[in-house]
Design a protein around this motif. Structure first.
Motif, PDB file in Angstrom:
ATOM      1  N   HIS A   1      16.488 -18.663 -31.831  1.00 39.72           N
ATOM      2  CA  HIS A   1      15.849 -18.147 -30.616  1.00 39.72           C
ATOM      3  C   HIS A   1      14.670 -17.266 -31.011  1.00 39.72           C
ATOM      4  CE1 HIS A   1      15.441 -15.220 -27.255  1.00 39.72           C
ATOM      5  NE2 HIS A   1      15.462 -16.342 -26.574  1.00 39.72           N
ATOM      6  N   ARG A   2      13.539 -17.496 -30.399  1.00 40.23           N
ATOM      7  CA  ARG A   2      12.358 -16.663 -30.603  1.00 40.23           C
ATOM      8  C   ARG A   2      12.100 -15.902 -29.308  1.00 40.23           C
ATOM      9  NH1 ARG A   2      12.949 -17.217 -35.526  1.00 40.23           N
ATOM     10  NH2 ARG A   2      11.902 -18.854 -36.680  1.00 40.23           N
ATOM     11  N   LYS A   3      11.991 -14.583 -29.408  1.00 38.78           N
ATOM     12  CA  LYS A   3      11.737 -13.756 -28.230  1.00 38.78           C
ATOM     13  C   LYS A   3      10.296 -13.905 -27.764  1.00 38.78           C
ATOM     14  CE  LYS A   3      15.106 -10.209 -29.343  1.00 38.78           C
ATOM     15  NZ  LYS A   3      15.307  -8.797 -29.686  1.00 38.78           N
ATOM     16  N   GLU A   4      10.063 -13.519 -26.519  1.00 35.06           N
ATOM     17  CA  GLU A   4       8.703 -13.513 -25.980  1.00 35.06           C
ATOM     18  C   GLU A   4       7.875 -12.511 -26.764  1.00 35.06           C
ATOM     19  OE1 GLU A   4       7.153 -11.543 -22.096  1.00 35.06           O
ATOM     20  OE2 GLU A   4       7.823 -13.575 -21.579  1.00 35.06           O
ATOM     21  N   LYS A   5       6.622 -12.871 -27.041  1.00 32.52           N
ATOM     22  CA  LYS A   5       5.752 -11.934 -27.761  1.00 32.52           C
ATOM     23  C   LYS A   5       4.311 -12.148 -27.325  1.00 32.52           C
ATOM     24  CE  LYS A   5       5.180 -14.890 -31.819  1.00 32.52           C
ATOM     25  NZ  LYS A   5       5.337 -14.974 -33.257  1.00 32.52           N
ATOM     26  N   VAL A   6       3.489 -11.201 -27.697  1.00 30.91           N
ATOM     27  CA  VAL A   6       2.068 -11.274 -27.378  1.00 30.91           C
ATOM     28  C   VAL A   6       1.333 -11.758 -28.614  1.00 30.91           C
ATOM     29  CG1 VAL A   6       0.017  -9.977 -26.684  1.00 30.91           C
ATOM     30  CG2 VAL A   6       2.244  -9.418 -25.686  1.00 30.91           C
TER      31      VAL A   6
ATOM     32  N   VAL B   1       0.414 -14.439 -23.859  1.00 34.13           N
ATOM     33  CA  VAL B   1       1.859 -14.245 -23.937  1.00 34.13           C
ATOM     34  C   VAL B   1       2.497 -15.560 -24.388  1.00 34.13           C
ATOM     35  CG1 VAL B   1       3.945 -13.745 -22.627  1.00 34.13           C
ATOM     36  CG2 VAL B   1       1.846 -12.471 -22.161  1.00 34.13           C
ATOM     37  N   ILE B   2       3.237 -15.480 -25.471  1.00 39.25           N
ATOM     38  CA  ILE B   2       3.987 -16.632 -25.957  1.00 39.25           C
ATOM     39  C   ILE B   2       5.407 -16.479 -25.418  1.00 39.25           C
ATOM     40  CG2 ILE B   2       4.818 -17.865 -27.976  1.00 39.25           C
ATOM     41  CD1 ILE B   2       2.409 -16.594 -29.497  1.00 39.25           C
ATOM     42  N   PRO B   3       5.845 -17.382 -24.542  1.00 36.73           N
ATOM     43  CA  PRO B   3       7.161 -17.220 -23.921  1.00 36.73           C
ATOM     44  C   PRO B   3       8.292 -17.390 -24.937  1.00 36.73           C
ATOM     45  CG  PRO B   3       6.202 -19.331 -23.317  1.00 36.73           C
ATOM     46  CD  PRO B   3       5.168 -18.588 -24.094  1.00 36.73           C
ATOM     47  N   GLU B   4       9.477 -16.894 -24.576  1.00 38.41           N
ATOM     48  CA  GLU B   4      10.619 -17.091 -25.461  1.00 38.41           C
ATOM     49  C   GLU B   4      10.910 -18.582 -25.559  1.00 38.41           C
ATOM     50  OE1 GLU B   4      14.643 -16.730 -22.850  1.00 38.41           O
ATOM     51  OE2 GLU B   4      13.817 -14.868 -23.611  1.00 38.41           O
ATOM     52  N   HIS B   5      11.366 -18.992 -26.728  1.00 40.35           N
ATOM     53  CA  HIS B   5      11.632 -20.412 -26.948  1.00 40.35           C
ATOM     54  C   HIS B   5      12.614 -20.573 -28.106  1.00 40.35           C
ATOM     55  CE1 HIS B   5       8.267 -19.349 -29.583  1.00 40.35           C
ATOM     56  NE2 HIS B   5       8.663 -20.311 -30.380  1.00 40.35           N
TER      57      HIS B   5
END
Length: 97
Positions: free
Chosen positions: A54-59, A70-74
């Motif tokens: 899991h990758r959290k949302e980040k800027v 913004v890169i959404p969580e994925h």
């Protein structure tokens, strides 16, 4: 080594027809992909684990425009080799050409 080369080598070592080896290998890949797509990890003793991370949302930033996005969580697939696998590669006499 390509998938075709793997198929040829397995076929030569086992005496199984290349078409059958190819079908088995494609079936294995399909099972791994479908399992990971449903969030189920695949563990192969002595080889390694195919897991979903899991990758959290980040800027992030578009560098050319200096613009934040913004890169959404994925989720991303990942492979973690087994200890015996890592040890075999570490102790192998590898010649890179």
């Amino acid at each position: 080594m390509t998938k075709a080369e793997v198929i040829v080598e397995i076929s030569q070592k086992t005496g199984i027809d290349k078409a059958d080896v190819s079908a088995s290998l494609e079936g294995f890949f399909a099972v791994v992909k479908n399992s990971l797509a449903t969030g189920e990890n695949v563990y192969i003793r002595g080889f390694g684990s195919f897991v979903v991370k899991h990758r959290k949302e980040k800027v992030g930033r578009i560098i050319s425009r200096n613009q934040p996005i913004v890169i959404p969580e994925h989720y991303v697939p990942s492979f973690k080799p087994a200890k015996v696998f890592v040890e075999k590669v570490k102790t192998a006499d590898i010649k890179v050409s």
